[in-house]
Design an enzyme around this catalytic site. Structure first.
Site, mmCIF file in Angstrom:
data_model
loop_
_atom_site.group_PDB
_atom_site.id
_atom_site.type_symbol
_atom_site.label_atom_id
_atom_site.label_comp_id
_atom_site.label_asym_id
_atom_site.label_seq_id
_atom_site.Cartn_x
_atom_site.Cartn_y
_atom_site.Cartn_z
ATOM 1 N N ASN A 1 -22.288 -23.949 3.916
ATOM 2 C CA ASN A 1 -23.729 -24.016 3.986
ATOM 3 C C ASN A 1 -24.182 -25.040 4.939
ATOM 4 O OD1 ASN A 1 -22.989 -26.637 2.787
ATOM 5 N ND2 ASN A 1 -24.316 -26.168 1.007
ATOM 6 N N VAL B 1 -21.918 -22.127 -1.961
ATOM 7 C CA VAL B 1 -20.700 -21.678 -2.706
ATOM 8 C C VAL B 1 -21.042 -22.033 -4.063
ATOM 9 C CG1 VAL B 1 -18.841 -21.537 -1.100
ATOM 10 C CG2 VAL B 1 -19.032 -23.522 -2.303
ATOM 11 N N ASN C 1 -17.438 -21.306 -9.305
ATOM 12 C CA ASN C 1 -17.688 -19.809 -8.861
ATOM 13 C C ASN C 1 -16.654 -19.294 -8.054
ATOM 14 O OD1 ASN C 1 -19.799 -18.234 -8.525
ATOM 15 N ND2 ASN C 1 -20.761 -19.435 -6.661
ATOM 16 N N ALA D 1 -8.722 -28.044 -2.531
ATOM 17 C CA ALA D 1 -8.506 -29.336 -1.639
ATOM 18 C C ALA D 1 -8.930 -30.355 -2.518
ATOM 19 C CB ALA D 1 -9.485 -29.150 -0.341
ATOM 20 N N TYR E 1 -18.168 -38.316 -6.403
ATOM 21 C CA TYR E 1 -17.090 -37.514 -5.821
ATOM 22 C C TYR E 1 -15.809 -37.471 -6.354
ATOM 23 C CZ TYR E 1 -13.930 -36.276 -1.594
ATOM 24 O OH TYR E 1 -12.798 -35.701 -0.879
ATOM 25 N N LYS F 1 -14.074 -34.173 -8.184
ATOM 26 C CA LYS F 1 -12.870 -33.691 -7.959
ATOM 27 C C LYS F 1 -11.734 -33.562 -8.853
ATOM 28 C CE LYS F 1 -12.994 -32.790 -3.147
ATOM 29 N NZ LYS F 1 -12.969 -31.491 -2.647
ATOM 30 N N ARG G 1 -15.594 -43.891 8.004
ATOM 31 C CA ARG G 1 -14.475 -44.202 7.448
ATOM 32 C C ARG G 1 -13.595 -45.009 8.621
ATOM 33 N NH1 ARG G 1 -12.302 -38.909 4.671
ATOM 34 N NH2 ARG G 1 -13.633 -37.625 5.995
HETATM 35 N N1 LIG Z 1 -11.068 -35.527 5.539
HETATM 36 C C1 LIG Z 1 -10.144 -36.060 4.629
HETATM 37 O O1 LIG Z 1 -9.434 -37.223 4.977
HETATM 38 C C2 LIG Z 1 -10.127 -35.532 3.278
HETATM 39 C C3 LIG Z 1 -9.245 -36.224 2.324
HETATM 40 C C4 LIG Z 1 -9.366 -35.927 0.844
HETATM 41 C C5 LIG Z 1 -9.772 -34.700 0.773
HETATM 42 N N2 LIG Z 1 -10.504 -34.097 1.614
HETATM 43 C C6 LIG Z 1 -11.031 -32.629 0.998
HETATM 44 O O2 LIG Z 1 -10.884 -31.519 2.129
HETATM 45 C C7 LIG Z 1 -12.123 -30.911 2.163
HETATM 46 C C8 LIG Z 1 -12.670 -30.839 3.327
HETATM 47 O O3 LIG Z 1 -12.970 -32.215 3.902
HETATM 48 P P1 LIG Z 1 -13.502 -32.488 5.556
HETATM 49 O O4 LIG Z 1 -12.996 -33.834 5.814
HETATM 50 O O5 LIG Z 1 -13.248 -31.660 6.311
HETATM 51 O O6 LIG Z 1 -15.139 -32.749 5.030
HETATM 52 P P2 LIG Z 1 -16.226 -32.036 6.102
HETATM 53 O O7 LIG Z 1 -17.602 -32.759 5.600
HETATM 54 O O8 LIG Z 1 -15.966 -32.059 7.587
HETATM 55 O O9 LIG Z 1 -16.208 -30.506 5.531
HETATM 56 C C9 LIG Z 1 -16.702 -30.284 4.236
HETATM 57 C C10 LIG Z 1 -17.399 -28.901 4.458
HETATM 58 O O10 LIG Z 1 -18.072 -28.148 3.255
HETATM 59 C C11 LIG Z 1 -19.304 -27.748 3.381
HETATM 60 N N3 LIG Z 1 -19.990 -27.806 2.264
HETATM 61 C C12 LIG Z 1 -20.245 -28.692 1.518
HETATM 62 N N4 LIG Z 1 -21.056 -28.465 0.335
HETATM 63 C C13 LIG Z 1 -20.916 -27.135 0.250
HETATM 64 C C14 LIG Z 1 -21.401 -25.850 -0.446
HETATM 65 N N5 LIG Z 1 -22.252 -26.281 -1.757
HETATM 66 N N6 LIG Z 1 -21.282 -24.815 0.042
HETATM 67 C C15 LIG Z 1 -20.706 -24.228 1.167
HETATM 68 N N7 LIG Z 1 -20.353 -25.246 1.878
HETATM 69 C C16 LIG Z 1 -20.386 -26.586 1.563
HETATM 70 C C17 LIG Z 1 -19.851 -28.693 4.432
HETATM 71 O O11 LIG Z 1 -20.980 -28.148 5.064
HETATM 72 C C18 LIG Z 1 -18.624 -28.915 5.413
HETATM 73 O O12 LIG Z 1 -18.731 -27.997 6.337
HETATM 74 C C19 LIG Z 1 -13.142 -31.334 1.144
HETATM 75 O O13 LIG Z 1 -13.135 -30.628 -0.065
HETATM 76 C C20 LIG Z 1 -12.664 -32.878 1.087
HETATM 77 O O14 LIG Z 1 -12.986 -33.416 -0.406
HETATM 78 C C21 LIG Z 1 -10.753 -34.481 2.722
#
Ligand SMILES: NC(=O)c1ccc[n+]([C@@H]2O[C@H](COP(=O)([O-])OP(=O)(O)OC[C@H]3O[C@@H](n4cnc5c(N)ncnc54)[C@H](O)[C@@H]3O)[C@@H](O)[C@H]2O)c1
Length: 313
Positions: free
Chosen positions: A32, A57, A98, A113, A144, A148, A185
């Site tokens: 989204n 989603v 969902n 994830a 958060y 999770k 970060r």
């Molecule tokens: N980057 C890290 O270091 C890290 C560490 C731990 C966990 N994670 C997990 O990995 C996943 C991706 O993280 P990231 O760093 O790429 O973050 P990010 O913010 O770059 O990507 C998250 C994506 O999810 C989309 N999104 C959010 N809510 C939504 C919804 N309701 N419907 C559809 N899309 C939605 C956002 O638009 C975005 O594109 C996340 O679930 C995060 O919790 C990431």
């Protein structure tokens, strides 16, 4: 396979789309754009095996027949989930249910994830998957962490009650090209400040530790888990531990910046130590990270330079 990647316009999701396409799969990305960017997917829009759907989603949708769901949708950085607290709770709870239901209807496998934040401010160090965590359920970060933890519980419930073939990856701090420059970060902050010649902001005394995993290592580990039959969580991250001050030094060396360090008060619930125990991933998947911090930052430098430039233009 035809694979659904939720959150595919984000940092990790877009790299995952690249890797799945490179393996020959077809990919549907549902996002989204709450925290993601179409710029992360621009290079894929002419690819016949790639499809983008702008979709929250948390709402019902059907992408057609799918074989695997990688559920990555969720704000991920403290800056984003503190700004979008309710959306973070929603995507972790309603969004996860969902996507699990979607996978069940299509008899698809499902990978969640999850995050090292499930361990909270850990009392056990390094963190093994068997550690249940030390999370403040009502603190600012709980939107958060608890979302999770719920998502993990939901994934295990679909595995237990519906016999679904599920995986849970606990991702530790990952960096690389496409990381949001303003995500607040350590790596993005330091790179931005160093490249602008501004002081590097260190919270507290800077002796708290972090571990940083380069994005290609992280994606390799996630794909290895996706192919392996383990339903309980698996840590994927880089166990090399740096104090925040040490990581500032590496950033200064890689960027060649003359920036100084500025100390500021520690934010509430900021974890003091974070380091994955990856014994399980090593044993089950034969996986371990290969790219150390200095090299990963060198590989990311061009991206960060461009991102800093576009901030000021
Ligand atoms: N980057 C890290 O270091 C890290 C560490 C731990 C966990 N994670 C997990 O990995 C996943 C991706 O993280 P990231 O760093 O790429 O973050 P990010 O913010 O770059 O990507 C998250 C994506 O999810 C989309 N999104 C959010 N809510 C939504 C919804 N309701 N419907 C559809 N899309 C939605 C956002 O638009 C975005 O594109 C996340 O679930 C995060 O919790 C990431």
């Amino acid at each position: 396979m035809r694979v659904l990647v939720t959150g595919g316009a984000g940092f990790l999701g877009s790299h995952l789309c690249d890797a799945l396409l490179a393996e020959g799969h077809s990919v549907v990305c549902a996002d989204n754009l709450l925290t993601g960017r179409m710029a992360n997917l621009e290079h894929l829009l002419d690819e016949a095996r790639f499809e983008f759907v702008e979709q929250d989603v948390c709402r019902a949708f059907d992408p057609g027949k799918i074989d695997y769901v990688f559920h990555f949708a969720s704000p991920a950085s403290p800056a984003d989930y503190l700004k979008h607290g309710i959306e973070t709770l929603q995507v972790g709870s309603a969004g996860t249910l969902n996507c699990l239901e979607l996978a069940r209807q299509h008899h698809a496998r499902f990978l969640l994830a999850s995050t090292s934040e499930c361990y909270g401010d850990p009392l056990e160090h390094p963190q093994r998957e068997s550690y249940w965590g030390h999370v403040n359920p009502v603190g600012p970060r709980s939107v958060y962490d608890e979302a999770k933890r719920f998502a993990e519980a939901a994934t295990m419930a679909y595995h237990r009650y519906h016999h679904m073939d599920t995986r849970i990856v606990r991702i530790f701090n990952t960096y690389g090209p496409r990381l949001q420059i303003n995500d607040g970060r350590v790596i993005s902050n330091f790179m931005k400040q160093a490249l602008r010649g501004e002081p590097l902001t260190v919270y507290g005394d800077g002796l708290q530790t972090r571990s940083f995993c380069y994005v290609s290592d992280e994606i390799e580990g996630i794909l290895a888990l996706s192919r392996f039959s383990e339903h309980l969580p698996v840590n994927i991250g880089n166990p090399r531990e740096f104090t925040v001050l040490e990581s500032a030094q590496v950033v200064l060396q890689v960027t060649g910046s003359k920036s100084t360090v500025l100390f500021e008060p520690l934010p509430q619930d900021d974890p003091k130590q974070r380091k994955p125990d990856i014994t399980k991933a090593r044993a089950l998947l034969g996986w371990e990270p290969k790219i150390e911090l200095r090299r990963g930052l060198e590989l990311s430098l061009e991206y960060f330079r461009g991102a800093v430039q576009s901030l000021s233009s």
